[in-house]
Design an enzyme around this catalytic site. Sequence first.
Site, PDB file in Angstrom:
ATOM      1  N   SER A 118      13.633   6.467 -13.700  1.00 55.91           N
ATOM      2  CA  SER A 118      12.506   7.205 -14.270  1.00 55.91           C
ATOM      3  C   SER A 118      12.357   8.580 -13.624  1.00 55.91           C
ATOM      4  O   SER A 118      12.217   9.600 -14.316  1.00 55.91           O
ATOM      5  CB  SER A 118      11.234   6.383 -14.090  1.00 55.91           C
ATOM      6  OG  SER A 118      10.101   7.195 -14.192  1.00 55.91           O
ATOM      7  N   SER A 119      12.417   8.621 -12.292  1.00 64.15           N
ATOM      8  CA  SER A 119      12.230   9.896 -11.591  1.00 64.15           C
ATOM      9  C   SER A 119      13.344  10.879 -11.907  1.00 64.15           C
ATOM     10  O   SER A 119      13.095  12.071 -12.089  1.00 64.15           O
ATOM     11  CB  SER A 119      12.228   9.688 -10.081  1.00 64.15           C
ATOM     12  OG  SER A 119      11.063   9.093  -9.680  1.00 64.15           O
ATOM     13  N   HIS A 157      14.584  13.124  12.509  1.00 67.27           N
ATOM     14  CA  HIS A 157      13.392  13.201  13.369  1.00 67.27           C
ATOM     15  C   HIS A 157      12.475  11.991  13.175  1.00 67.27           C
ATOM     16  O   HIS A 157      11.531  11.818  13.920  1.00 67.27           O
ATOM     17  CB  HIS A 157      12.633  14.525  13.197  1.00 67.27           C
ATOM     18  CG  HIS A 157      11.986  14.718  11.866  1.00 67.27           C
ATOM     19  ND1 HIS A 157      11.887  15.938  11.267  1.00 67.27           N
ATOM     20  CD2 HIS A 157      11.408  13.854  10.998  1.00 67.27           C
ATOM     21  CE1 HIS A 157      11.268  15.819  10.105  1.00 67.27           C
ATOM     22  NE2 HIS A 157      10.966  14.574   9.921  1.00 67.27           N
ATOM     23  N   HIS A 158      12.780  11.168  12.166  1.00 67.57           N
ATOM     24  CA  HIS A 158      12.052   9.901  12.026  1.00 67.57           C
ATOM     25  C   HIS A 158      12.661   8.819  12.917  1.00 67.57           C
ATOM     26  O   HIS A 158      12.175   7.698  12.931  1.00 67.57           O
ATOM     27  CB  HIS A 158      12.096   9.426  10.571  1.00 67.57           C
ATOM     28  CG  HIS A 158      11.430  10.372   9.611  1.00 67.57           C
ATOM     29  ND1 HIS A 158      10.110  10.262   9.258  1.00 67.57           N
ATOM     30  CD2 HIS A 158      11.899  11.455   8.953  1.00 67.57           C
ATOM     31  CE1 HIS A 158       9.798  11.234   8.408  1.00 67.57           C
ATOM     32  NE2 HIS A 158      10.860  11.973   8.214  1.00 67.57           N
ATOM     33  N   TRP A 209       6.989   0.210   3.984  1.00 65.52           N
ATOM     34  CA  TRP A 209       7.472   0.963   2.829  1.00 65.52           C
ATOM     35  C   TRP A 209       8.827   1.600   3.129  1.00 65.52           C
ATOM     36  O   TRP A 209       9.543   2.012   2.217  1.00 65.52           O
ATOM     37  CB  TRP A 209       6.462   2.023   2.375  1.00 65.52           C
ATOM     38  CG  TRP A 209       6.599   3.360   3.049  1.00 65.52           C
ATOM     39  CD1 TRP A 209       6.055   3.710   4.237  1.00 65.52           C
ATOM     40  CD2 TRP A 209       7.311   4.496   2.587  1.00 65.52           C
ATOM     41  NE1 TRP A 209       6.403   4.997   4.557  1.00 65.52           N
ATOM     42  CE2 TRP A 209       7.169   5.505   3.549  1.00 65.52           C
ATOM     43  CE3 TRP A 209       8.067   4.771   1.442  1.00 65.52           C
ATOM     44  CZ2 TRP A 209       7.752   6.762   3.420  1.00 65.52           C
ATOM     45  CZ3 TRP A 209       8.654   6.036   1.315  1.00 65.52           C
ATOM     46  CH2 TRP A 209       8.484   7.012   2.298  1.00 65.52           C
ATOM     47  N   SER A 233      -1.950  26.919  -4.880  1.00 65.02           N
ATOM     48  CA  SER A 233      -1.577  28.316  -5.112  1.00 65.02           C
ATOM     49  C   SER A 233      -2.081  28.813  -6.465  1.00 65.02           C
ATOM     50  O   SER A 233      -2.181  30.017  -6.677  1.00 65.02           O
ATOM     51  CB  SER A 233      -0.057  28.487  -5.061  1.00 65.02           C
ATOM     52  OG  SER A 233       0.444  28.055  -3.826  1.00 65.02           O
ATOM     53  N   THR A 268       6.163  27.040   6.302  1.00 65.60           N
ATOM     54  CA  THR A 268       4.886  26.394   5.989  1.00 65.60           C
ATOM     55  C   THR A 268       3.727  27.261   6.452  1.00 65.60           C
ATOM     56  O   THR A 268       2.734  27.430   5.734  1.00 65.60           O
ATOM     57  CB  THR A 268       4.817  24.999   6.643  1.00 65.60           C
ATOM     58  OG1 THR A 268       6.039  24.315   6.386  1.00 65.60           O
ATOM     59  CG2 THR A 268       3.677  24.198   6.080  1.00 65.60           C
ATOM     60  N   TYR A 307       8.474  15.922   0.960  1.00 66.73           N
ATOM     61  CA  TYR A 307       8.270  17.273   0.413  1.00 66.73           C
ATOM     62  C   TYR A 307       8.164  17.253  -1.096  1.00 66.73           C
ATOM     63  O   TYR A 307       7.512  18.108  -1.696  1.00 66.73           O
ATOM     64  CB  TYR A 307       9.388  18.210   0.874  1.00 66.73           C
ATOM     65  CG  TYR A 307       9.321  18.450   2.367  1.00 66.73           C
ATOM     66  CD1 TYR A 307       8.134  18.224   3.048  1.00 66.73           C
ATOM     67  CD2 TYR A 307      10.409  18.883   3.086  1.00 66.73           C
ATOM     68  CE1 TYR A 307       8.055  18.411   4.405  1.00 66.73           C
ATOM     69  CE2 TYR A 307      10.330  19.086   4.458  1.00 66.73           C
ATOM     70  CZ  TYR A 307       9.142  18.838   5.111  1.00 66.73           C
ATOM     71  OH  TYR A 307       9.060  19.027   6.443  1.00 66.73           O
ATOM     72  N   ASP A 366       7.021  22.289 -25.968  1.00 66.67           N
ATOM     73  CA  ASP A 366       6.959  20.929 -25.418  1.00 66.67           C
ATOM     74  C   ASP A 366       7.944  20.891 -24.267  1.00 66.67           C
ATOM     75  O   ASP A 366       8.509  21.918 -23.879  1.00 66.67           O
ATOM     76  CB  ASP A 366       7.321  19.878 -26.493  1.00 66.67           C
ATOM     77  CG  ASP A 366       6.717  18.514 -26.180  1.00 66.67           C
ATOM     78  OD1 ASP A 366       7.121  17.910 -25.170  1.00 66.67           O
ATOM     79  OD2 ASP A 366       5.823  18.068 -26.925  1.00 66.67           O
ATOM     80  N   HIS A 399       0.847  -1.199   0.000  1.00 66.34           N
ATOM     81  CA  HIS A 399       0.000   0.000   0.000  1.00 66.34           C
ATOM     82  C   HIS A 399       0.882   1.249   0.000  1.00 66.34           C
ATOM     83  O   HIS A 399       0.692   2.154  -0.819  1.00 66.34           O
ATOM     84  CB  HIS A 399      -0.924  -0.006   1.219  1.00 66.34           C
ATOM     85  CG  HIS A 399      -1.594   1.313   1.483  1.00 66.34           C
ATOM     86  ND1 HIS A 399      -2.559   1.838   0.656  1.00 66.34           N
ATOM     87  CD2 HIS A 399      -1.412   2.232   2.472  1.00 66.34           C
ATOM     88  CE1 HIS A 399      -2.958   3.008   1.120  1.00 66.34           C
ATOM     89  NE2 HIS A 399      -2.269   3.283   2.221  1.00 66.34           N
ATOM     90  N   LYS A 427       3.021  30.042   4.140  1.00 70.47           N
ATOM     91  CA  LYS A 427       2.200  29.631   2.998  1.00 70.47           C
ATOM     92  C   LYS A 427       0.725  29.594   3.376  1.00 70.47           C
ATOM     93  O   LYS A 427      -0.127  30.103   2.640  1.00 70.47           O
ATOM     94  CB  LYS A 427       2.636  28.247   2.522  1.00 70.47           C
ATOM     95  CG  LYS A 427       3.888  28.281   1.682  1.00 70.47           C
ATOM     96  CD  LYS A 427       4.256  26.884   1.256  1.00 70.47           C
ATOM     97  CE  LYS A 427       5.245  26.912   0.120  1.00 70.47           C
ATOM     98  NZ  LYS A 427       4.690  27.413  -1.133  1.00 70.47           N
ATOM     99  N   HIS A 480      13.002  11.998   3.877  1.00 72.59           N
ATOM    100  CA  HIS A 480      12.362  13.241   4.274  1.00 72.59           C
ATOM    101  C   HIS A 480      12.169  14.209   3.116  1.00 72.59           C
ATOM    102  O   HIS A 480      11.064  14.699   2.909  1.00 72.59           O
ATOM    103  CB  HIS A 480      12.986  13.907   5.493  1.00 72.59           C
ATOM    104  CG  HIS A 480      11.982  14.846   6.070  1.00 72.59           C
ATOM    105  ND1 HIS A 480      10.916  14.407   6.817  1.00 72.59           N
ATOM    106  CD2 HIS A 480      11.792  16.153   5.881  1.00 72.59           C
ATOM    107  CE1 HIS A 480      10.126  15.424   7.070  1.00 72.59           C
ATOM    108  NE2 HIS A 480      10.626  16.486   6.522  1.00 72.59           N
ATOM    109  N   ARG A 482       1.242   0.893  15.102  1.00 74.04           N
ATOM    110  CA  ARG A 482       0.933   0.776  13.669  1.00 74.04           C
ATOM    111  C   ARG A 482       1.445  -0.577  13.170  1.00 74.04           C
ATOM    112  O   ARG A 482       2.150  -1.284  13.866  1.00 74.04           O
ATOM    113  CB  ARG A 482       1.562   1.926  12.893  1.00 74.04           C
ATOM    114  CG  ARG A 482       3.074   1.926  12.922  1.00 74.04           C
ATOM    115  CD  ARG A 482       3.663   3.202  12.350  1.00 74.04           C
ATOM    116  NE  ARG A 482       3.622   3.228  10.898  1.00 74.04           N
ATOM    117  CZ  ARG A 482       4.509   3.925  10.151  1.00 74.04           C
ATOM    118  NH1 ARG A 482       5.465   4.633  10.718  1.00 74.04           N
ATOM    119  NH2 ARG A 482       4.418   3.929   8.840  1.00 74.04           N
ATOM    120  N   GLU A 505      11.752  13.305   0.257  1.00 74.35           N
ATOM    121  CA  GLU A 505      10.713  12.634  -0.529  1.00 74.35           C
ATOM    122  C   GLU A 505       9.311  13.097  -0.132  1.00 74.35           C
ATOM    123  O   GLU A 505       8.466  13.316  -0.993  1.00 74.35           O
ATOM    124  CB  GLU A 505      10.851  11.114  -0.351  1.00 74.35           C
ATOM    125  CG  GLU A 505       9.656  10.292  -0.817  1.00 74.35           C
ATOM    126  CD  GLU A 505       9.467  10.287  -2.314  1.00 74.35           C
ATOM    127  OE1 GLU A 505      10.448  10.585  -3.024  1.00 74.35           O
ATOM    128  OE2 GLU A 505       8.353   9.985  -2.766  1.00 74.35           O
TER     129      GLU A 505
END
Lengths: 517, 325
Positions: free
Chosen positions: A160-161, A293-294, A132, A259, A319, A248, A96, A67, A322, A244, A441, A246
Amino acid sequence: MAHGPAKGFSRWLFTTNHKDIGTMYLWFSFAMFLLGGSFAMIIRAELFQPGLQIVDPAFFNQMTTMHGLVMVFGAIMPAFVGLANWMIPLMIGAPDMALPRMNNWSFWILPPTFLILASSLFMEGGAPNFGWTFYAPLSTTYAPPSVTLFIFSVHAMGISSIMGSINIIATIVNMRAPGMTYMKMPLFVWTWLITAFLLVAVMPVLAGAVTMMLMDIHFGTSFFSAAGGGDPVLFQHVFWFFGHPEVYIIILPAFGVVSEIIPVFSRKPLFGYDSMVYATASIAFLSFIVWAHHMYTVGLPLAGELFYMYATMLIAVPTAAKVFNWITTMFKGSITLETPMLFAIAKVFLFTVGGFSGLMLAIAPADFQYHDSYFVVAHFHYTMVAGAIFALSAAVYYWLPKWTGKMYNEAMGKTHFWISFIGFNLTFFPQHFAGLAGMPRRIPDYNMMFADFNMMSSIGAFIYGSSQLLFLFNIVRTITHGKPVNSDKVWEGATTLEWTVPSPAPYHTFTTPPEVK
Amino acid sequence: MAGQSNTGHETYYVPESSSLAIRATIGLVMIVWGASHYIDHLSKPEEPSNAGFILVAGLVWFAITLFSWFATTIRENIQGMNSAQLKHSYVIGMQWFIFSEVMFFAAFFGALWYIRNLAGPWLAGAGAGDMNTLLWPGFEYSWPLMETPQQAVGGVSGQMAAGHLANNGAFSGPEHHLSFPGWSNMLHWLPLWNTIVLLTSSFTCHVAHVGLKENNRKKFNLWLGITVGLGLIFVVLQYMEYHEALVEYGLSLSSGVYGTTFFMLTGFHGFHVIMGTVMLLVQFLRSTTKGHFNSEDQFGFEASSWYWHFVDVVWVFLFLFVYIL
């Protein structure tokens, strides 16, 4: 160059057209959204009541892992790349993308890669089951055989990315229409420029992490094995140095989307454009220095805990800037609440909820209680689902008339929004409480005391999940039966360049660049 | 190349539909499928498998596709389809590709830094009280790591006896390491020669570039040829060093974390040297056999030379952090 698309299926296989490729990205990501969503439905069905209900625990682990992987790498990221492909050339007045053939390759890597990854569900030993985040040694010493396939799939996605991001950078840097200075670019373009930079910076680090895993599993190295002088915690550092930024990568383009939408439906220019750009850049910079922080509970030195705690809290500043800008944009605007605006406002509100729970998690001593609990699950689903997927829904409704030349059904769109909004909150809000009360979890069974919260969650998840079928139905019906919009500028308050071309946008646009004043 | 030329917008070449991407995808999928099944197959060689064949076929297919892809872009450039703006897109693409490579190496250098400065001392008891008396009694940290924690507790059996459930193999340290051997043995120290060869090749590559800017093809070909030769010499020296390490020093991937970081960092660097040499060789052959490149139009060579300088800089860091410090 006034030719149209090729006939038949080879159009899609061989295309170099940014609109075709964007369309393929969007359909692919929708398919992955439904696949990852069906995994979530299995998870919530199992958790509907305490006790083992439907699936065995080993399969449950595969479901939580797949998932997460499918939603992050298959649904959300390709969806935003699809929007980038469709909209960036239109928004900056380019004919293009800068490197069209490579663009096609970036897309076509994804479907077979995810097919291979999903096929591991039927392999001996099952699909990846280590979450994950694939922490070592769960993903090395104790991993199922399918981990090798997983590693090479991640490499392919990374290729690819990286190519997709290089293309986006080259397009934005090199292909802007005359007069389109950086500080005149639509904010969606700005957020994507910064996102693409993040991707090029961290996808190679992810490639490094899975390469170290591969070597540890098959070739006797000891990166993550203390017996040889390595350290399993090293995996977490390398992973989260990717991980991290990622998150963002996922949220910044969503910021870009809202926006664009909020000013249009408030009929006012975006408040604080410059500060939005600087805030985005600050968030990107901070994302590189907060990864641990993870890992508060892994045994970091005190100095490390403090540094990462304060650095993480700093993210709240740009943040919040924004969020205030979006609110101020709406202030005294003549607001209408079409579906894109509803999703955009909900995104701002619910993402802020996720941001607040993020601030709670940022506090190292408090995190010792919250860590690996359902509170974390609630937190990141408020940012990933409400933050990113609500923004994606908003974007689809907002640009669908430009893509197809037809208007979606507004009543059905609003119904989709309200069912989603209620379903989403019913799913994830109770998880805050379950988590604070101590529910861990990634488990298939739980204490009786969490039964009510989990049943609410599961009902909410089924509501949210089925509302996406309404979304799909609305999109398909728009394409087949939608009312033609007959206007370039579909939305009254729209100002960006994509609303100066016909709807649907012709196959080739801006072959001669527009003059931007 | 300074900035963008706005006139170029009108002639930006958007290629017709092309099968290149699909062909590359087919190759990549064969590589992904073949490599993962082949590697899984290594541990159970008694079962029949065609994965190795698919891997090799995928690599060949991919190489052929890359060849025709580059051939296509070169042809388009010669036919004059590439505006200054399009050329600038290629420049940006190459620059960011090299940046992504920098980040790939950063992951491994970061791992080396973490192991040497944090994980290693912690395993030996620094910072966290005397935890290592419970986990790895007798382990002392030094770099290069000659005795692994596993050896310190009596090998695999000692580790199992101490109740460590996680065991993914035997890790025994090398007899000798390849770090700085002292001033008197300098001249027998291969990494020093590797450094000299690679730094020289960066210089010769630059001289070739100067020759090209002067439209002096003879000078360009000569110095580019020398650069390719130096690249090959580096690969041979690196091979000799690996041979020495494996056969004489007992240093391998499974020699604990010193062997791990040594071979992974130098190995990935060596792989990039081979790629860079092939890139420069292709440019050399384009110049000698087809007469490509002039002082105005030289992107293929320039991109390869950037890549070469990047590989050289990585080596300088390797020399510093893997061999000397």
